[in-house]
Design a protein around this motif. Structure first.
Motif, short mmCIF file in Angstrom:
data_model
loop_
_atom_site.label_atom_id
_atom_site.label_comp_id
_atom_site.label_asym_id
_atom_site.label_seq_id
_atom_site.Cartn_x
_atom_site.Cartn_y
_atom_site.Cartn_z
N GLY B 244 29.52 63.47 31.65
CA GLY B 244 30.76 64.22 31.41
C GLY B 244 31.13 64.24 29.94
N ILE B 245 30.62 63.28 29.17
CA ILE B 245 30.87 63.22 27.72
C ILE B 245 29.60 62.64 27.08
N TRP B 393 19.90 50.19 35.64
CA TRP B 393 19.30 50.20 34.31
C TRP B 393 19.16 51.62 33.78
N ALA B 394 18.84 52.55 34.69
CA ALA B 394 18.78 53.95 34.27
C ALA B 394 20.15 54.40 33.77
N ALA B 395 21.20 54.03 34.52
CA ALA B 395 22.56 54.42 34.12
C ALA B 395 22.92 53.80 32.78
N GLN B 396 22.46 52.58 32.53
CA GLN B 396 22.81 51.88 31.29
C GLN B 396 22.01 52.36 30.09
N PHE B 397 20.73 52.69 30.31
CA PHE B 397 19.83 52.85 29.16
C PHE B 397 19.28 54.26 28.95
N MET B 398 19.65 55.21 29.80
CA MET B 398 19.01 56.52 29.66
C MET B 398 19.84 57.53 28.86
N ASP B 399 20.89 57.05 28.19
CA ASP B 399 21.66 57.88 27.26
C ASP B 399 22.10 59.20 27.93
N ILE B 400 22.70 59.08 29.09
CA ILE B 400 23.09 60.27 29.85
C ILE B 400 24.23 60.98 29.12
N SER B 401 23.99 62.18 28.67
CA SER B 401 24.94 62.85 27.78
C SER B 401 25.23 64.30 28.14
#
Lengths: 194, 563
Positions: B244-245, B393-401
């Motif tokens: 979302g951001i 870990w995906a949520a923490q480290f995959m730089d979802i932007s």
């Protein structure tokens, strides 16, 4: 009536499964139904459900909102007990020898009930009243022996001219959708995002 | 007057709605429908290998594209196999339409072959469902079903159609107008609640935004950014709100919740005003409700009024679509910067950043693998996950932007979601790279869909984080059950050989040094690829809010947790 009891009145589509949807919602969310009555209304295709729920005020709020989410529930409101007429009907079959009839009739008269059936050993008493009045009559009849009994569950209407409306104004979103679906160019989903 | 069969009416209706892809599986009750598919080439039927996967694929398709996802199954077992997928889509408010066949009308209720009371079964897990008893009702029902699924709080709608209704002839009449009198679609908020919310926000000294899935669902990322920038308000995301951001935005402070960062959870706990946007105060995001910052004033904007006050007391409930309400609020609030508050959070972040870093050293960890995949694939790719450690870990480290970049099963927590959801996402977005981050447990629940992906030429890259354990369950047994490992160690097949069996490339990665080459090789392959990342086996996800604890009780690293 205690403040932990809430009378919710819902106008619902008269469709198969609607009672199942409502009761399933109460079971799933852990709401406690004390009484539930369903019947037809002045509008064809619409039934009214009167549901009495037990619990704190926050529960009443959730019950109303969750009910409102059901597509088959058209409108729902929580009735204020003081501003509503709330009634319930009971049929009570009481053991009664012929020599006891006078005595039992006196009790029934006090509560403005009526005797609707008589046999040599029983009478059936009918009373329409608020729930606590019904409870009082039942207590008075208990010593004679209640053979069987049925109560309809509470029904209620708001006092005065106010009604539970089934018609609401269209919101902007709804208007937009309704306009689009009619003139839909084939193959274009009107309500999806890009 | 155009007469046609119920099957043709259904397919004609779906075409009117713009549906071009259906994930399905045939069977007795839907034979008359399948018989008519060749006459409607505009609709592409994707033959899956299990109905649950059809449902998750429709779900992934909808999340990736924002369009209606459609799945189809036969009666009885076909229909019951859809139930997990239906529940999953409904829990995460994904616009989906599930169509099932049923036995002929005369046999309903008689326990006929392959009969299941599927509308009865799905009733508590859908937004709405229908049993269509006449062919003449199909068009209206499908229009209504799509209307319900894609508007308001989006969700799963199920339509059940008896076999002989597909055969029955009726007039095709596409409704001019769909109106459901018991259904309202909130749009803008009323002026009074906007004023009230603005007054609370203007008076705040330490405001924070909780941005949820609603921001993504409503395509309101831009509106969120403008609102936050005007108010100078830091943003925390729920798991489903990620994207979302952008992570590198000055006001973005990442994920909160059970595996959110220390600083995010403490910011949530120290705020004096919480502005919750399109989220449902889920226990995994909020921690123990009673101690979720009880003194903060909560402004809660949601399209579903039933979410207000469901889990937490809401001082200022605002009913409306965040897409419309955020501009209203942006106009109503004063420009602020909250310098001290933000400095406090920044300090907290720099002091605690270590607990959100890829572990140092040269072991192959999931954290290392997923961050390399994210680095390589970038924001334009789509990532799906299963459920458990690899998901966190995906949520923490995959730089979802980017909105719709990250597709994960949040509410229901469905293991096995990852592969079919990726298949659906790839079918919706053929030009994007789709990576599915899988657990070795979840992968084995639904990997039969590799066959479908091969048939359909869907080049999904499947990255298995293979630690030989049901990792999150093992973590809980270690922390909360005194290392008593019960039924969590799993033997694995040779995943590279599985790839070979399906005729696709399989790559084994057992060392950090092989990671980048493997990712590059997989991406360059034109087909689906399995990457078997043999990661460290007994790693734990940190930080963590122990089950039943408050957000401010976030634990940052290894220590015994008593509870």
């Amino acid at each position: 009536m205690s403040t932990n009891r809430h009378t919710v009145s819902a106008l619902v589509e008269d469709r198969p499964g609607v009672l199942n949807r409502v009761s399933s919602l109460f079971r799933r969310r852990g709401f406690n139904i004390e009484s539930l009555a369903v019947g037809t209304t002045e509008e064809p295709g619409i039934s009214r459900m009167t549901i009495v729920v037990e619990g704190p005020p926050s529960i009443a709020d959730q019950v109303q909102k969750q009910l409102d989410k059901l597509i088959d529930v058209v409108t729902v409101e929580t009735l204020n007990e003081d501003e509503s007429v709330v009634r319930e009907l009971a049929l009570i079959k009481v053991a009664c020898r012929p020599d006891q009839r006078r005595e039992i009739l006196d009790v029934v008269d006090i509560f403005r009930g009526s005797v609707v059936d008589v046999s040599t050993t029983t009478v059936i008493i009918q009373l329409t009243a608020a729930a606590d009045t019904l409870n009082a009559l039942i207590e008075n009849l208990r010593p004679y022996g209640i053979r069987e009994m049925v109560r309809t569950g509470r029904i209620a209407l708001a006092r005065g001219p106010r009604t539970t409306a089934t018609h609401q104004h269209e919101t902007e979103e709804e208007r937009r959708f309704h306009q689009e679906i009619g003139r839909l160019p084939e193959g274009e989903l009107p309500f999806s995002s890009k | 007057m155009v007469m046609m069969s119920g099957a043709d009416i259904l397919l004609e209706s779906l075409k009117r709605l713009g549906v071009d892809t259906i994930f399905g599986y045939p069977g007795g009750a839907v034979l008359p429908l399948y018989d008519r598919f060749p006459a409607h080439p505009e609709i592409h039927h994707v033959l899956v290998r299990h109905e649950q996967a059809a449902g998750h694929a429709a779900d992934g398709y909808a999340r990736a594209s924002g369009r209606l996802g459609v799945a189809l199954a036969t009666s009885g077992p076909g229909a019951t196999n859809l139930v997990t997928a239906i529940t999953n889509a409904q829990m995460d408010s994904v616009p989906t339409l599930f169509i099932t066949g049923n036995v002929i009308r005369a046999l309903i209720g008689r326990d006929g072959f392959q009969e299941a009371d599927i509308t009865g079964i799905t009733m508590p897990t859908v937004k709405h469902n229908y049993l269509v008893m006449q062919a003449q009702d199909i068009a209206r029902t499908i229009a209504e079903a799509a209307y319900l699924a894609t508007t308001g709080r989006k969700g799963a709608v199920h339509v059940d159609i008896p076999k002989d209704v597909f055969i029955e002839q009726a007039e095709f009449e596409w409704p001019e107008h769909v109106s459901v009198r018991g259904y309202r679609i909130p749009g803008k908020a009323d002026a009074e609640s906007v004023r009230e919310a603005a007054a609370i926000i203007n008076a705040a000294e330490r405001p924070v935004i909780f941005a949820g899935h609603g921001i993504i669902q409503a395509d309101a990322a831009e509106e969120l950014r403008r609102f936050a920038e005007r108010g100078g308000i830091p943003i925390l995301n729920t798991l489903l709100g990620l994207g979302g951001i952008p992570q590198d935005h000055a006001l973005s402070y990442g994920m909160m919740g059970m595996h959110g960062s220390y600083w995010a959870n403490h910011t949530a706990s120290a705020a004096d005003v919480i502005i919750a946007l399109g989220m449902r105060m889920d226990d995994r995001a909020m921690g123990r409700f009673a101690d979720m910052n009880p003194t903060a004033k909560i402004v809660h904007v949601d399209i579903d009024p039933a979410e207000h006050g469901k889990n937490l007391f809401t001082l200022c409930p605002v009913v409306g679509d965040v897409k419309h309400v955020l501009p209203q609020l942006t106009d109503a609030i004063e420009k602020r910067s909250h310098v001290e508050w933000i400095r406090w959070i920044d300090t907290l972040r720099s002091e605690h950043r270590h607990s959100m870093m890829v572990p140092p050293g040269n072991e192959l960890t999931t954290q290392f693998a997923v961050s390399k995949i994210a680095e390589f694939a970038g924001h334009e790719a789509i990532f799906t996950t299963g459920v458990g450690q690899h998901q966190m870990w995906a949520a923490q480290f995959m730089d979802i932007s980017r909105p719709r970049q990250f597709i994960t099963s949040g509410g229901l927590g469905t293991m096995g979601f990852e592969v079919p959801a990726a298949m659906g996402a790839q079918a919706a977005c053929r030009d994007r790279q789709v990576w599915t981050i899988c657990g070795d447990g979840g992968f084995q629940m639904t990997f039969q869909e590799i066959a479908t992906m091969v048939d359909e030429r869907l080049p999904v890259k499947m990255a298995i984080m293979n630690n030989g354990f049901l990792g999150m369950v093992r973590q809980w047994q270690e922390l909360f059950h005194n290392d008593n490992y019960v039924s969590v160690a799993m033997s694995q097949p040779d995943f590279v050989k599985i790839a070979e069996a399906y005729g696709i490339r399989g790559i084994r990665v057992s060392d950090q040094s092989q990671v980048e080459d493997a990712i590059r090789e997989a991406a360059a392959d034109p087909g689906p690829v399995i990457l078997d990342f043999q990661v460290t086996t007994e790693e734990n996800v940190w930080p963590m809010v122990p089950s039943g604890a408050a957000l401010k009780e976030t634990i940052e690293g290894p220590q015994r947790v008593t509870r």
